[in-house]
Write a protein that holds these residues in place. Structure first.
Motif, PDB file in Angstrom:
ATOM      1  N   CYS A 108       0.847  -1.202   0.000  1.00  0.00           N
ATOM      2  CA  CYS A 108       0.000   0.000   0.000  1.00  0.00           C
ATOM      3  C   CYS A 108       0.879   1.248   0.000  1.00  0.00           C
ATOM      4  CB  CYS A 108      -0.953  -0.005   1.192  1.00  0.00           C
ATOM      5  SG  CYS A 108      -2.374   1.101   0.983  1.00  0.00           S
ATOM      6  N   HIS A 110       3.149   2.268   2.222  1.00  0.00           N
ATOM      7  CA  HIS A 110       3.464   2.933   3.485  1.00  0.00           C
ATOM      8  C   HIS A 110       4.973   2.970   3.741  1.00  0.00           C
ATOM      9  CE1 HIS A 110      -0.907   1.980   5.058  1.00  0.00           C
ATOM     10  NE2 HIS A 110      -0.894   2.497   3.847  1.00  0.00           N
ATOM     11  N   GLU A 143      -2.609   1.732  10.028  1.00  0.00           N
ATOM     12  CA  GLU A 143      -3.655   2.401   9.236  1.00  0.00           C
ATOM     13  C   GLU A 143      -4.638   1.379   8.686  1.00  0.00           C
ATOM     14  OE1 GLU A 143      -6.085   3.833   6.284  1.00  0.00           O
ATOM     15  OE2 GLU A 143      -4.478   2.471   5.722  1.00  0.00           O
ATOM     16  N   GLU A 144      -4.142   0.155   8.456  1.00  0.00           N
ATOM     17  CA  GLU A 144      -4.910  -0.848   7.712  1.00  0.00           C
ATOM     18  C   GLU A 144      -5.917  -1.624   8.552  1.00  0.00           C
ATOM     19  OE1 GLU A 144      -4.787  -1.071   4.558  1.00  0.00           O
ATOM     20  OE2 GLU A 144      -2.790  -0.469   3.861  1.00  0.00           O
ATOM     21  N   HIS A 371      -3.043  -2.459  -2.776  1.00  0.00           N
ATOM     22  CA  HIS A 371      -3.237  -3.817  -2.231  1.00  0.00           C
ATOM     23  C   HIS A 371      -3.070  -4.919  -3.284  1.00  0.00           C
ATOM     24  CE1 HIS A 371      -5.564  -2.312   1.586  1.00  0.00           C
ATOM     25  NE2 HIS A 371      -4.549  -1.535   1.257  1.00  0.00           N
TER      26      HIS A 371
END
Ligand SMILES: [Zn+2]
Ligand SMILES: [Zn+2]
Length: 396
Positions: A108, A110, A143-144, A371
């Motif tokens: 993602c 990050h 965050e996920e 993703h």
């Protein structure tokens, strides 16, 4: 202003290799939500090398605070998220720095968000004397995964205690190229809620339906009626989605089951609309199942609030971006997107602006969606991202 921008850009270029190495190290060593222990140690080490004060308000993740040389009560926060996803990755473009930890991958972006903010830390620590007030560098965990690190950090009171007045955050985005950002004022990303429903009937023989209460027939009616929530109950000028993602009921040809289940997601841009959808769902469930002699169970699990960008901060962001990227680099979005982000929790407390950092290119094989196992970023995005984050706090 032009001189300041040029200085920041030169510093971003100077620290570009550092950001690339950092991003690749993090990419090789991903850690999933709430388990970012090594990642946190790594970030703390990097911040301490720069002489930046560090804090750990949560178990994982950390915050660095740069005290500017110019006295002021101004406090601005910049946020990166640091967690990886529970998945395996693919892709030759990432072969040199593929995940070495089974079941975890930075798909993602990050890793790039973290390296980018560490790049900003490098730039800002060299310009400390010219900074007004305080800058918080937030390296947020999880965050996920619900409840979301953004929520926990906001609820911890740490940011309020440090007097944060505004906050900025970014997400890499494969739909735009490095050197571009995309943003809009007002609603940017949706509020994602989830629901679980069980429709209860009375089971029996398929040949004697009059002796049963068939939950599959009730479910069919519920599904049809749910389609009227967005079309008949929501203001047509406000976006909303009700999607049933899975239905499950019954076992074989000749048995009427005792129950049937379904799950799905609701996307809206306000608590008002989320609760309106929730209440309509419940009315429909009750109205269909009870007169037929059945029943239901309904769980509506609240996700993140919507990301709603502050008008004034978005204007500041766009003007800083125009001076760093040129006006061609700034794309003003006309419509929001229906995905969610836990940056929204900060915006419940402080004015904030969130933007997309273009990271898609053919060369880097980085046009895959968030993703996707091949998700990658064109690392040149960090030149733009780190300079823009620094420009935001220096340029006001
Ligand atoms: Zn994600
Ligand atoms: Zn993400």
């Amino acid at each position: 202003m032009a001189d300041l921008t040029r200085t920041i850009q030169q510093k971003a270029e100077f620290h570009f290799d550092y950001m690339v190495q950092t991003r690749r190290y993090l990419h090789k060593n991903p850690e999933i939500s709430f388990k970012e222990h090594d990642t946190t140690d790594y970030i703390l080490h990097e911040l301490k090398k720069l002489g930046i004060d560090t804090y750990r308000p949560l178990d994982t993740g950390c915050v660095g605070i740069i005290e500017g040389g110019k006295k002021s009560d101004r406090v601005i926060a910049l946020r990166a998220d640091i967690d990886a996803l529970s998945m395996e990755e693919e892709g030759e473009a990432k072969a040199e720095f593929v995940s070495e930890r089974e079941g975890a991958a930075h798909c993602c972006g990050h890793d790039a968000h973290t390296a980018n903010l560490l790049g900003t830390a490098q730039i800002l620590s060299e310009m400390q004397d010219e900074i007004e007030g305080k800058i918080l560098l937030i390296f947020q965990p999880a965050e996920e995964t619900l409840p979301g690190g953004g929520r926990l950090l906001t609820e911890s009171g740490f940011l309020q205690e440090k007097g944060v007045q505004s906050i900025y955050g970014l997400h890499t985005n494969p739909d735009y190229a490095p050197g571009q950002i995309a943003v809009k004022s007002g609603p940017l990303m949706a509020r994602p809620d989830e629901f679980e429903i069980t429709i209860k009937g009375v089971g029996g023989h398929a040949a004697t339906p009059h002796l049963t209460v068939d939950p599959i027939v009730l479910m069919g009616q519920v599904i049809s009626q749910f389609q009227t929530i967005v079309s008949r109950s929501i203001d047509p000028t406000e976006p909303a989605v009700v999607t049933i993602g899975r239905v499950r009921g019954g076992t074989t040809y000749n048995v009427i089951p005792a129950k049937a289940e379904m799950i799905g997601t609701v996307r809206t841009f306000s608590e008002k609309n989320a609760y309106l959808v929730r209440d309509r769902m419940e009315q429909i469930l009750k109205g269909i199942t009870e007169p037929a002699g059945g029943g239901y169970e309904f769980a509506f699990n609240e996700g993140y609030p919507a990301v709603i960008n502050d008008e004034e901060l978005t204007q500041k962001l766009m003007s800083a971006a125009r001076s760093v990227l040129g006006s061609d680099g700034v794309i003003e979005l006309k419509k929001p997107i229906m995905a969610g982000e836990d940056f929204a929790f900060y915006q419940q407390e402080f004015p904030g602006a969130f933007f997309f950092l273009g990271s898609g290119s053919e060369e880097a094989d980085s046009k895959w969606s968030w993703h996707h196992p091949r998700y990658n970023v064109d690392e040149k995005c960090m030149l733009t991202g780190s300079a823009l984050m620094a420009g935001l706090v220096m340029g006001e």
